[in-house]
Design a protein around this motif. Sequence first.
Motif, PDB file in Angstrom:
ATOM      1  N   ARG A  81       4.608  10.155   4.570  1.00 23.87           N
ATOM      2  CA  ARG A  81       3.445  10.175   3.677  1.00 23.87           C
ATOM      3  C   ARG A  81       2.224  10.809   4.323  1.00 23.87           C
ATOM      4  NH1 ARG A  81       0.569   4.568   2.770  1.00 23.87           N
ATOM      5  NH2 ARG A  81      -0.045   4.127   4.905  1.00 23.87           N
TER       6      ARG A  81
ATOM      7  N   SER B 186       4.098   9.978  -9.678  1.00 22.51           N
ATOM      8  CA  SER B 186       3.522  10.200 -11.007  1.00 22.51           C
ATOM      9  C   SER B 186       2.751  11.516 -11.074  1.00 22.51           C
ATOM     10  CB  SER B 186       2.639   9.030 -11.419  1.00 22.51           C
ATOM     11  OG  SER B 186       1.538   8.906 -10.559  1.00 22.51           O
ATOM     12  N   ALA B 187       2.153  11.928  -9.976  1.00 25.62           N
ATOM     13  CA  ALA B 187       1.400  13.182  -9.962  1.00 25.62           C
ATOM     14  C   ALA B 187       2.303  14.411  -9.866  1.00 25.62           C
ATOM     15  CB  ALA B 187       0.412  13.193  -8.804  1.00 25.62           C
ATOM     16  N   SER B 188       3.471  14.285  -9.251  1.00 21.62           N
ATOM     17  CA  SER B 188       4.292  15.464  -9.000  1.00 21.62           C
ATOM     18  C   SER B 188       5.619  15.496  -9.743  1.00 21.62           C
ATOM     19  CB  SER B 188       4.554  15.593  -7.497  1.00 21.62           C
ATOM     20  OG  SER B 188       5.266  14.464  -7.040  1.00 21.62           O
TER      21      SER B 188
ATOM     22  N   GLU C 194       0.835  -1.209   0.000  1.00 20.96           N
ATOM     23  CA  GLU C 194       0.000   0.000   0.000  1.00 20.96           C
ATOM     24  C   GLU C 194       0.867   1.256   0.000  1.00 20.96           C
ATOM     25  OE1 GLU C 194      -3.025   2.375   2.968  1.00 20.96           O
ATOM     26  OE2 GLU C 194      -2.840   0.207   3.205  1.00 20.96           O
TER      27      GLU C 194
ATOM     28  N   GLU D  23       2.337   1.768  -3.416  1.00 22.13           N
ATOM     29  CA  GLU D  23       1.339   2.327  -4.326  1.00 22.13           C
ATOM     30  C   GLU D  23       1.163   3.818  -4.091  1.00 22.13           C
ATOM     31  OE1 GLU D  23      -2.537   0.527  -4.793  1.00 22.13           O
ATOM     32  OE2 GLU D  23      -1.620  -1.463  -4.651  1.00 22.13           O
ATOM     33  N   ASP D  24       1.078   4.224  -2.814  1.00 17.33           N
ATOM     34  CA  ASP D  24       0.941   5.646  -2.481  1.00 17.33           C
ATOM     35  C   ASP D  24       2.126   6.433  -3.017  1.00 17.33           C
ATOM     36  OD1 ASP D  24      -1.441   5.197  -1.193  1.00 17.33           O
ATOM     37  OD2 ASP D  24      -0.597   5.311   0.843  1.00 17.33           O
ATOM     38  N   TYR D  25       3.332   5.892  -2.842  1.00 18.46           N
ATOM     39  CA  TYR D  25       4.538   6.556  -3.319  1.00 18.46           C
ATOM     40  C   TYR D  25       4.498   6.685  -4.844  1.00 18.46           C
ATOM     41  CZ  TYR D  25       9.401   7.455  -4.454  1.00 18.46           C
ATOM     42  OH  TYR D  25      10.550   8.000  -4.971  1.00 18.46           O
ATOM     43  N   ALA D  26       4.148   5.619  -5.526  1.00 16.44           N
ATOM     44  CA  ALA D  26       4.091   5.650  -6.990  1.00 16.44           C
ATOM     45  C   ALA D  26       3.066   6.667  -7.477  1.00 16.44           C
ATOM     46  CB  ALA D  26       3.765   4.260  -7.531  1.00 16.44           C
ATOM     47  N   GLU D  27       1.927   6.748  -6.813  1.00 19.97           N
ATOM     48  CA  GLU D  27       0.907   7.736  -7.184  1.00 19.97           C
ATOM     49  C   GLU D  27       1.416   9.151  -6.963  1.00 19.97           C
ATOM     50  OE1 GLU D  27      -2.825   7.034  -5.227  1.00 19.97           O
ATOM     51  OE2 GLU D  27      -2.836   4.929  -5.828  1.00 19.97           O
ATOM     52  N   TYR D  28       2.075   9.375  -5.833  1.00 23.20           N
ATOM     53  CA  TYR D  28       2.591  10.712  -5.545  1.00 23.20           C
ATOM     54  C   TYR D  28       3.639  11.119  -6.588  1.00 23.20           C
ATOM     55  CZ  TYR D  28       4.956  14.631  -3.485  1.00 23.20           C
ATOM     56  OH  TYR D  28       5.512  15.869  -3.307  1.00 23.20           O
TER      57      TYR D  28
END
Length: 187
Positions: free
Chosen positions: A53, A14-16, A4, A7-12
Amino acid sequence: MTAEEDEDYAEYVSASLERLRRAAYLLCGDASRADDIVQSTLVSVYLRWSRIRTVDNLDGYVHRILVRRYVDESRRSWARVLLAWRLPELAAKPPASSEDADAVRAALGTLTRSQRSVLVLRFICDMSVAETAAVLNCSAGTVKSQTAKGLTAMRALLRDQWPTSTGSAIASRVADTPSELEEAGRQ
């Protein structure tokens, strides 16, 4: 780290990622160095991700790391060493439509590290005075004075570079709003 958290790191990231690359490029003026600074920043963030996070201002925290990586890297004398046996070819001159952005980028490159850091965080990363002060670990007054000095220097440089009506128009736009600075960050 758990799946989890990964996933949070990958989302952050990709967004920034583009914002971080743009900020790093405007700080150092070199795309390769900017990528190195961003990579170093993201490695540091990854290593501490389980703890950071949930930070209230995660973007501010990451931008603080980014600016510190830039300052640390520019202090090292070996960072200026060219590791190629020949000079790289010069890039083709950009189209005329990006002339204003290039002039602003060049003027930004002549500022001091602190002025450049403040202007990039304030106008490219869209941070408030308080957020910028927190990221740079300084007072709001320092942020305001560095912003004023940086914009004044940029106005003077742009007027000197283009003493014609074009230069005056760009310099007045920098005086009114940081739109040219933002445009330079987008390109």
